[in-house]
Design an enzyme around this catalytic site. Sequence first.
Site, PDB file in Angstrom:
ATOM      1  N   ASN A 154      18.375  -9.575  78.126  1.00 22.03           N
ATOM      2  CA  ASN A 154      19.418  -9.216  77.153  1.00 22.03           C
ATOM      3  C   ASN A 154      20.125 -10.420  76.543  1.00 22.03           C
ATOM      4  O   ASN A 154      20.611 -10.350  75.419  1.00 22.03           O
ATOM      5  CB  ASN A 154      20.416  -8.208  77.752  1.00 22.03           C
ATOM      6  CG  ASN A 154      21.236  -8.794  78.874  1.00 22.03           C
ATOM      7  OD1 ASN A 154      20.825  -9.763  79.514  1.00 22.03           O
ATOM      8  ND2 ASN A 154      22.385  -8.220  79.137  1.00 22.03           N
ATOM      9  N   GLY A 230      20.274  -9.302  86.886  1.00 21.21           N
ATOM     10  CA  GLY A 230      19.426  -8.160  86.555  1.00 21.21           C
ATOM     11  C   GLY A 230      19.960  -6.898  87.198  1.00 21.21           C
ATOM     12  O   GLY A 230      21.165  -6.803  87.487  1.00 21.21           O
ATOM     13  N   SER A 231      19.061  -5.957  87.462  1.00 18.44           N
ATOM     14  CA  SER A 231      19.502  -4.651  87.954  1.00 18.44           C
ATOM     15  C   SER A 231      19.982  -4.735  89.404  1.00 18.44           C
ATOM     16  O   SER A 231      19.556  -5.606  90.170  1.00 18.44           O
ATOM     17  CB  SER A 231      18.348  -3.655  87.860  1.00 18.44           C
ATOM     18  OG  SER A 231      17.401  -3.931  88.868  1.00 18.44           O
ATOM     19  N   GLY A 235      18.350  -6.624  92.582  1.00 14.09           N
ATOM     20  CA  GLY A 235      19.280  -7.550  93.249  1.00 14.09           C
ATOM     21  C   GLY A 235      19.355  -7.286  94.748  1.00 14.09           C
ATOM     22  O   GLY A 235      19.454  -8.224  95.542  1.00 14.09           O
ATOM     23  N   GLU A 252      24.017 -11.421  90.086  1.00 11.39           N
ATOM     24  CA  GLU A 252      24.888 -10.896  89.031  1.00 11.39           C
ATOM     25  C   GLU A 252      24.207  -9.630  88.538  1.00 11.39           C
ATOM     26  O   GLU A 252      23.141  -9.704  87.930  1.00 11.39           O
ATOM     27  CB  GLU A 252      25.055 -11.953  87.943  1.00 11.39           C
ATOM     28  CG  GLU A 252      26.370 -11.870  87.230  1.00 11.39           C
ATOM     29  CD  GLU A 252      26.341 -10.883  86.091  1.00 11.39           C
ATOM     30  OE1 GLU A 252      26.853  -9.754  86.279  1.00 11.39           O
ATOM     31  OE2 GLU A 252      25.796 -11.201  85.039  1.00 11.39           O
ATOM     32  N   CYS A 286      25.643  -6.409  80.423  1.00 15.91           N
ATOM     33  CA  CYS A 286      26.213  -5.947  81.689  1.00 15.91           C
ATOM     34  C   CYS A 286      27.721  -5.801  81.564  1.00 15.91           C
ATOM     35  O   CYS A 286      28.349  -5.163  82.398  1.00 15.91           O
ATOM     36  CB  CYS A 286      25.802  -6.827  82.857  1.00 15.91           C
ATOM     37  SG  CYS A 286      26.096  -8.525  82.563  1.00 15.91           S
ATOM     38  N   GLU A 466      29.538 -17.278  87.936  1.00 17.64           N
ATOM     39  CA  GLU A 466      28.793 -18.196  87.083  1.00 17.64           C
ATOM     40  C   GLU A 466      29.734 -18.751  86.009  1.00 17.64           C
ATOM     41  O   GLU A 466      30.845 -18.276  85.825  1.00 17.64           O
ATOM     42  CB  GLU A 466      27.632 -17.463  86.424  1.00 17.64           C
ATOM     43  CG  GLU A 466      26.672 -16.891  87.433  1.00 17.64           C
ATOM     44  CD  GLU A 466      25.335 -16.542  86.811  1.00 17.64           C
ATOM     45  OE1 GLU A 466      25.184 -15.399  86.360  1.00 17.64           O
ATOM     46  OE2 GLU A 466      24.452 -17.420  86.766  1.00 17.64           O
TER      47      GLU A 466
END
Length: 497
Positions: A154, A230-231, A235, A252, A286, A466
């Site tokens: 994304n 990601g998802s 994760g 994340e 997200c 991050e």
Amino acid sequence: MVTPLTCRNFIHGEWLASSDGSCLNSYNPANRSEVVAVFPRSTLADVNRAVASAREAYQRWRLVPAPARAEYIYRVGELLGKYKEELALLICREMGKPLVEARGDVQEGIDCAFYSAGEGRRLFGQTTPSEMPNKMAMTVRTPVGVCALITPWNFPVAIPCWKAMPALVCGNTIILKPAEDTPACATKLIEIFAEAGLPAGVVNLVHGVGEEVGQALVEHPDVNLVSFTGSSQTGSVVGEICGRMHKRVCLEMGGKNAQIVMDDADLDLAVDGAIWGAFGTTGQRCTATSRLILHRDIKSKFTQMFQERAEQLKLGAGDQGDTDIGPIINAKQLQRVCEYIDIARSEGAQVLLGGEVVQTGHLQQGYFFPPTILDGVTPDMRVAREEIFGPVVALMEVSSFTEAIAILNNTNYGLSSSIYTRDVNLAFAAMRDIEAGITYINGPTIGAEVHLPFGGVKQTGNGHREAGSTSIDIFTEWKTVYVDFSGCLQRAQIDNR
Ligand code: UN1
């Protein structure tokens, strides 16, 4: 028809096909018959090679002074500026977002380059007195080692930059495993790192399937750190493996972000924020707004204003000038969005707008889904709790600030959040009481800036942040150093008592 780009892996400064020559395609989500790129379906042998390359390069790179490491990242930032338009157009084609947003994606990478490079001249530690005479104590940051960076589609430029740039300035070497949907964007980005002259092996790129290449990297004993965006589902797998192997891991993951609109809010402003937060990037952030928590006194007025604006949004390919909303990334995601609309209906929510795949004109060539508004959503419904990752927003009615906060917090996620109010007391109470990594006052849930920490609470992440000054905490270990210049053995806790 444009000829597809050929992407390769980048290992030890060389552009290579996969060891067995197998390939995959990426497609334009606005036109599913257009192959954007052919890229390697890498194997375990490719992963091993990349890890060996990063491991070998690490022994030299860690000794390059941090300000000199940062000079490379400044150069990457300058080159990203030079190639900004080319990269943005590629993002439009391969990921689908509108050109203005694609430029923003690259700009976020540029901002990150200059911000991270500045850290090369900081990387501060502490000095502190020792409890003993003629002895001093300090802390220094040391790199972690070989880092695997697993990134989503994304933000195909911004997110790899958030991870790679601080990792490199801190003295680590990296292996980027980009999403299968956006290999060309990742390849162009790594070409820029290569052009900046980073030594061979410091930056590596391995394309392929998550369950193959991603998993092999996470399980590789010579990878010291995994940074994953990601998802939540993936994760959990990454986190489990890293936990078992005692690896440093930064996760994340999902969000179920809400915007509260109180009865005293500036409604025009709140509608602007909700349109951008819910439908920007087709809801595929997200940080996207997927719940609008509306005070009952403004709910019908707000809903009418919001719906009128949403109806005017124009769907189209990202590189068409007047596009507001691009396609959904792929068939699987489109299917998932459709399933959630069925779930919403079966749970008793009303579809006020949208809700059906667009199958008209040239849009049927892509994965287009219109802005969708679900009304009458209650906290127990799945569409109020689960991440959809599409242009779908749930309207929820509340009678008070306390109820609004309780509903906002009633989720397993905690990434971004927002409140529109003119009441300064409520604004401060919201800053205190909202359970999320990011809170916006009178602004939408999307739009984080790179010099501030980014990440979430609860199941959104695992405690890391991050971007911002906190990114170097992910990519460094603390070493505590005691220097005794007394010339004799001094026993702490004993000889000074
Ligand atoms: C993401 O969706 O994974 O705050 C990142 C924002 C962007 C980054 C989003 N700067 O919306």
